[in-house]
Write a protein that holds these residues in place. Structure first.
Motif, short mmCIF file in Angstrom:
data_model
loop_
_atom_site.label_atom_id
_atom_site.label_comp_id
_atom_site.label_asym_id
_atom_site.label_seq_id
_atom_site.Cartn_x
_atom_site.Cartn_y
_atom_site.Cartn_z
N ILE A 266 0.80 -1.28 -0.15
CA ILE A 266 0.16 -0.02 -0.04
C ILE A 266 0.86 1.36 0.21
O ILE A 266 1.64 1.44 0.87
CB ILE A 266 -0.83 -0.11 1.28
N GLY A 267 0.75 2.24 -0.86
CA GLY A 267 1.49 3.28 -0.96
C GLY A 267 3.03 3.05 -0.77
O GLY A 267 3.74 3.83 -0.11
N GLY A 268 3.46 1.98 -1.55
CA GLY A 268 5.03 1.93 -1.44
C GLY A 268 5.51 1.10 -0.30
O GLY A 268 6.61 0.82 -0.07
N LYS A 269 4.68 0.81 0.67
CA LYS A 269 5.04 0.06 1.61
C LYS A 269 4.59 -1.27 1.61
O LYS A 269 3.44 -1.61 1.29
CB LYS A 269 4.29 0.53 3.14
N ARG A 270 5.46 -2.21 1.87
CA ARG A 270 4.94 -3.82 1.34
C ARG A 270 5.63 -4.52 2.65
O ARG A 270 6.64 -4.47 3.46
CB ARG A 270 6.12 -4.01 0.33
N VAL A 271 4.45 -5.24 2.82
CA VAL A 271 4.69 -6.30 4.15
C VAL A 271 4.25 -7.71 3.58
O VAL A 271 3.52 -8.11 2.85
CB VAL A 271 3.67 -5.95 5.13
N VAL A 272 5.23 -8.55 3.99
CA VAL A 272 5.14 -10.08 3.69
C VAL A 272 4.89 -10.72 4.96
O VAL A 272 5.48 -10.41 6.06
CB VAL A 272 6.80 -10.66 3.30
N ALA A 273 3.67 -11.70 4.77
CA ALA A 273 3.16 -12.32 5.93
C ALA A 273 4.57 -13.11 6.72
O ALA A 273 5.17 -13.93 5.88
CB ALA A 273 2.15 -13.30 5.84
N GLY A 274 4.59 -13.09 7.78
CA GLY A 274 5.71 -13.78 8.58
C GLY A 274 7.11 -13.28 8.52
O GLY A 274 7.81 -13.77 9.48
N SER A 275 7.34 -12.36 7.72
CA SER A 275 8.90 -12.05 7.71
C SER A 275 9.07 -10.59 7.72
O SER A 275 9.99 -10.10 7.87
CB SER A 275 9.55 -12.64 6.43
N SER A 276 7.86 -9.77 7.86
CA SER A 276 8.25 -8.35 8.07
C SER A 276 8.23 -7.95 9.49
O SER A 276 7.64 -8.72 10.32
CB SER A 276 6.99 -7.44 7.27
N LYS A 277 8.80 -6.93 9.59
CA LYS A 277 9.18 -6.49 10.91
C LYS A 277 7.88 -5.61 11.42
O LYS A 277 7.14 -5.02 10.68
CB LYS A 277 10.48 -5.49 10.90
N LYS A 278 7.86 -5.48 12.91
CA LYS A 278 6.72 -4.54 13.57
C LYS A 278 6.73 -3.26 12.93
O LYS A 278 5.62 -2.77 12.64
CB LYS A 278 7.16 -4.54 14.79
N LYS A 279 7.97 -2.67 12.57
CA LYS A 279 7.91 -1.20 12.31
C LYS A 279 7.29 -1.32 10.89
O LYS A 279 6.61 -0.33 10.52
CB LYS A 279 9.27 -0.74 12.15
N GLU A 280 7.62 -2.08 9.98
CA GLU A 280 6.95 -2.31 8.66
C GLU A 280 5.48 -2.55 8.65
O GLU A 280 4.81 -1.87 7.87
CB GLU A 280 7.73 -3.19 7.83
N ILE A 281 5.07 -3.22 9.59
CA ILE A 281 3.61 -3.31 9.56
C ILE A 281 2.90 -1.97 10.31
O ILE A 281 1.84 -1.70 9.51
CB ILE A 281 3.39 -4.64 10.77
N LEU A 282 3.62 -1.60 10.98
CA LEU A 282 2.94 -0.17 11.61
C LEU A 282 3.01 0.94 10.47
O LEU A 282 2.03 1.75 10.24
CB LEU A 282 3.90 0.29 12.85
N GLU A 283 4.10 0.93 9.58
CA GLU A 283 4.11 1.80 8.51
C GLU A 283 2.95 1.51 7.41
O GLU A 283 2.22 2.48 7.00
CB GLU A 283 5.38 1.81 7.78
N LEU A 284 2.58 0.08 7.37
CA LEU A 284 1.58 -0.13 6.47
C LEU A 284 0.15 0.13 7.16
O LEU A 284 -0.67 0.84 6.24
CB LEU A 284 1.68 -1.68 6.20
N GLN A 285 0.02 0.04 8.16
CA GLN A 285 -1.14 0.56 9.18
C GLN A 285 -1.24 1.93 9.11
O GLN A 285 -2.64 2.35 8.96
CB GLN A 285 -0.99 0.06 10.45
N ARG A 286 -0.32 2.76 8.99
CA ARG A 286 -0.48 4.13 9.00
C ARG A 286 -1.15 4.70 7.47
O ARG A 286 -1.46 5.86 7.60
CB ARG A 286 0.94 4.87 9.34
N LYS A 287 -0.80 3.81 6.68
CA LYS A 287 -1.32 3.92 5.22
C LYS A 287 -3.11 3.96 5.17
O LYS A 287 -3.57 4.22 4.31
CB LYS A 287 -0.80 3.38 4.14
N THR A 288 -3.53 3.32 6.27
CA THR A 288 -4.81 2.93 5.95
C THR A 288 -5.69 3.44 7.37
O THR A 288 -5.16 3.95 8.42
CB THR A 288 -5.13 1.43 6.14
N ALA A 289 -6.90 3.38 7.10
CA ALA A 289 -7.95 3.61 8.08
C ALA A 289 -9.07 2.38 8.07
O ALA A 289 -9.41 2.10 6.98
CB ALA A 289 -8.64 5.12 8.19
N PHE A 290 -9.40 2.19 9.27
CA PHE A 290 -10.56 1.18 9.35
C PHE A 290 -11.79 1.83 9.81
O PHE A 290 -11.71 2.37 10.89
CB PHE A 290 -10.02 0.21 10.18
#
Ligand code: ADP
Length: 251
Positions: free
Chosen positions: A60-84
């Motif tokens: 999403i918006g240049g942030k890429r998360v791979v299940a099982g191998s991405s770091k917490k920080k990367e997941i947080l960055e991805l989450q910041r690109k979204t709203a629920f």
């Protein structure tokens, strides 16, 4: 562009998502439809890692998360690109309407209070919450008003993508259209939306693409007019007939 590849998820050894792919161009609206229990909510929650998928890749918006191998920080960055936007609004009960929106701005965006208040007022105006309700607590507001606040809060985050999980299904019937109108307005502004919904006429009007999920897999997807108007798959036809029957019974 939002790219979602091969999302898989099991609960207690039961495969709930069996490898779901979805690409969404910027500014487009995707409606996800399907029977209850088919995995729609789980899929939506996996997109922004509210739920961790077992497998799959999400960009999403240049942030890429791979299940099982991405770091917490990367997941947080991805989450910041979204709203629920949740079915049950999920507002802070001990905060007023405007404070709920301001929190997104002061805590996440680090804006000073004055600026946060100005933006929150604009956003609450945009979702048509009456000004005299700005200082009310959620428990004194209707479901429709609470969902408007939740939408304003989502907008405050200026996300690349808003995920909406059956945003009108907890509302009294007379409040549904007003909230759908707010979502239509947001869609027109060019924010990318993925919305799980049973509101087929809303989907037909707003969605660029409709995705039919059954039993944890995408059965059919395409232009709204095609999937809703001329479905190819028997499972889609059967689902659409059942939901129309349900609605005509209610109506
Ligand atoms: P839908 O949104 O299409 O109604 P869900 O994604 O909510 O479907 O649920 C799909 C399946 O996953 C259901 O059988 C549900 O019971 C199961 N499920 C959802 N969340 C959990 C969980 N946290 N733990 C165990 N099973 C779950």
């Amino acid at each position: 562009m939002i790219r979602i590849n091969n999302i898989k998820k099991k609960y207690n050894n039961t495969e709930i998502l069996k490898g779901i792919d979805l690409n969404v161009e910027d500014g487009k609206v995707v409606a996800i439809i399907g029977p209850s229990g088919s995995g729609k909510t789980t899929f939506l929650r996996c997109i922004n890692h509210l739920e961790s998928p077992d497998e799959g890749v999400i960009s999403i918006g240049g942030k890429r998360v791979v299940a099982g191998s991405s770091k917490k920080k990367e997941i947080l960055e991805l989450q910041r690109k979204t709203a629920f936007v949740f079915q049950n609004y999920n507002l802070f009960r001990n905060k007023t309407a405007i404070e709920n929106v301001m929190l997104a701005l002061t805590v996440v965006k680090k804006y000073p209070k004055k600026k946060a208040r100005e933006i929150a007022e604009e956003l609450l105006d945009k979702v048509s919450l009456p000004r005299e309700r700005f200082e009310y607590y959620p428990s004194s507001l209707s479901g429709g008003q609470q969902q408007r606040i939740a939408i304003a809060r989502a907008l405050a985050l200026e996300p690349e993508l808003i995920l909406l999980d059956e945003p009108t299904s907890a509302l009294d019937p007379e409040l549904v259209d007003g909230v759908l109108d707010v979502i239509k307005k947001v869609a027109k502004e060019g924010i990318t939306l993925i919305v799980v919904t049973h509101e087929l006429s809303f989907a037909a009007e707003v969605a660029d693409e409709v995705v039919f999920i059954d039993n944890g897999e995408v059965v059919e997807k395409g232009r709204a007019s095609e999937v809703l108007g001329r479905p190819r798959e028997l499972r889609t036809k059967t689902f659409l007939r059942s939901i129309q029957r349900e609605y005509s019974l209610i109506g």
